[in-house]
Write a protein that holds these residues in place. Sequence first.
Motif, PDB file in Angstrom:
ATOM      1  N   GLU A   4     -75.815  18.397 -16.058  1.00 54.45           N
ATOM      2  CA  GLU A   4     -76.578  17.187 -15.743  1.00 54.45           C
ATOM      3  C   GLU A   4     -76.764  16.306 -16.983  1.00 54.45           C
ATOM      4  N   GLN A   5     -76.657  16.903 -18.171  1.00 57.33           N
ATOM      5  CA  GLN A   5     -76.770  16.150 -19.416  1.00 57.33           C
ATOM      6  C   GLN A   5     -75.509  15.336 -19.702  1.00 57.33           C
ATOM      7  N   TYR A   6     -74.430  15.626 -18.996  1.00 52.98           N
ATOM      8  CA  TYR A   6     -73.141  14.980 -19.235  1.00 52.98           C
ATOM      9  C   TYR A   6     -72.681  14.294 -17.947  1.00 52.98           C
ATOM     10  N   PRO A   7     -73.072  13.068 -17.724  1.00 52.71           N
ATOM     11  CA  PRO A   7     -72.784  12.397 -16.436  1.00 52.71           C
ATOM     12  C   PRO A   7     -71.302  12.168 -16.167  1.00 52.71           C
ATOM     13  N   ASP A   8     -70.444  12.316 -17.166  1.00 59.16           N
ATOM     14  CA  ASP A   8     -69.013  12.129 -16.941  1.00 59.16           C
ATOM     15  C   ASP A   8     -68.329  13.402 -16.436  1.00 59.16           C
ATOM     16  N   PHE A   9     -69.056  14.500 -16.385  1.00 61.32           N
ATOM     17  CA  PHE A   9     -68.485  15.775 -15.961  1.00 61.32           C
ATOM     18  C   PHE A   9     -69.068  16.195 -14.622  1.00 61.32           C
ATOM     19  N   LEU A 161     -63.607  16.180  -2.469  1.00 63.21           N
ATOM     20  CA  LEU A 161     -63.249  14.893  -1.874  1.00 63.21           C
ATOM     21  C   LEU A 161     -64.340  13.852  -2.123  1.00 63.21           C
ATOM     22  N   GLN A 162     -65.584  14.262  -2.030  1.00 64.19           N
ATOM     23  CA  GLN A 162     -66.688  13.351  -2.317  1.00 64.19           C
ATOM     24  C   GLN A 162     -66.632  12.903  -3.771  1.00 64.19           C
ATOM     25  N   LEU A 163     -66.317  13.811  -4.646  1.00 67.08           N
ATOM     26  CA  LEU A 163     -66.190  13.490  -6.071  1.00 67.08           C
ATOM     27  C   LEU A 163     -65.095  12.452  -6.286  1.00 67.08           C
ATOM     28  N   LEU A 164     -63.959  12.639  -5.640  1.00 64.95           N
ATOM     29  CA  LEU A 164     -62.844  11.707  -5.799  1.00 64.95           C
ATOM     30  C   LEU A 164     -63.158  10.334  -5.211  1.00 64.95           C
ATOM     31  N   ASP A 165     -63.882  10.323  -4.089  1.00 61.93           N
ATOM     32  CA  ASP A 165     -64.211   9.064  -3.434  1.00 61.93           C
ATOM     33  C   ASP A 165     -65.293   8.265  -4.150  1.00 61.93           C
ATOM     34  N   SER A 166     -66.296   8.931  -4.684  1.00 63.83           N
ATOM     35  CA  SER A 166     -67.453   8.212  -5.216  1.00 63.83           C
ATOM     36  C   SER A 166     -67.408   8.000  -6.724  1.00 63.83           C
ATOM     37  N   ARG A 167     -66.683   8.848  -7.412  1.00 64.15           N
ATOM     38  CA  ARG A 167     -66.632   8.813  -8.874  1.00 64.15           C
ATOM     39  C   ARG A 167     -68.009   9.018  -9.512  1.00 64.15           C
ATOM     40  N   LYS A 168     -68.941   9.537  -8.733  1.00 67.00           N
ATOM     41  CA  LYS A 168     -70.247   9.901  -9.263  1.00 67.00           C
ATOM     42  C   LYS A 168     -70.216  11.383  -9.626  1.00 67.00           C
TER      43      LYS A 168
END
Length: 189
Positions: A4-9, A161-168
């Motif tokens: 959670e400390q690394y929002p890009d991961f 799939l959610q990760l790929l779609d939202s990029r969040k």
Amino acid sequence: EELEQYPDFSYVGFDPAQAGELQAQIIAGVASRANHNGDAELSYAVLDTDMDAARLHSFEAALGNAVCLEHQVCGSDAGKAEQQTRLLLSRYGRDMEIIFCGSDALAQGALAAIEDGGRKVGEDILLIGANATEQSLQLVKEGKLTGTLVGDTQSAAAQVLQLLDSRKQVIFQAEYFAVDQKNVDDYIK
């Protein structure tokens, strides 16, 4: 929590603490068949893929009156698991009541040594794995493996799939399900 400390991961995987707890529940379900030396506690060894403290801690906490005789890291090498099991059986004899494996590959290696040593899973030793390979599910059905775990891969895939779609950022641990002789047919294809 660290991710959670690394929002890009992101992380999508399985909960190791739940895995250990479910493996212990499988053992507890047949514990009366495990105490072969007649003392008040269960003795076991761990053949692990790595030093996964969360899985091992939850396994130990759920078993309660069990004593770990040894913990060996075997990676994913069934041959190493077989070799370590031979050593464990010669070192501890009938005091070795349960072999807890971090994967089904390790459990299959351990099974070869158990059978070569003249012992029988379910009668004088218990053997638990994880990952529910087709071969291990068949071994559970035959009584040669006390149990294994199957991961909820559909939920994990949906999160990817959610990760790929939202990029969040996505942090998700999918569930495991315990498999033993009572429900193995539900998982065999």
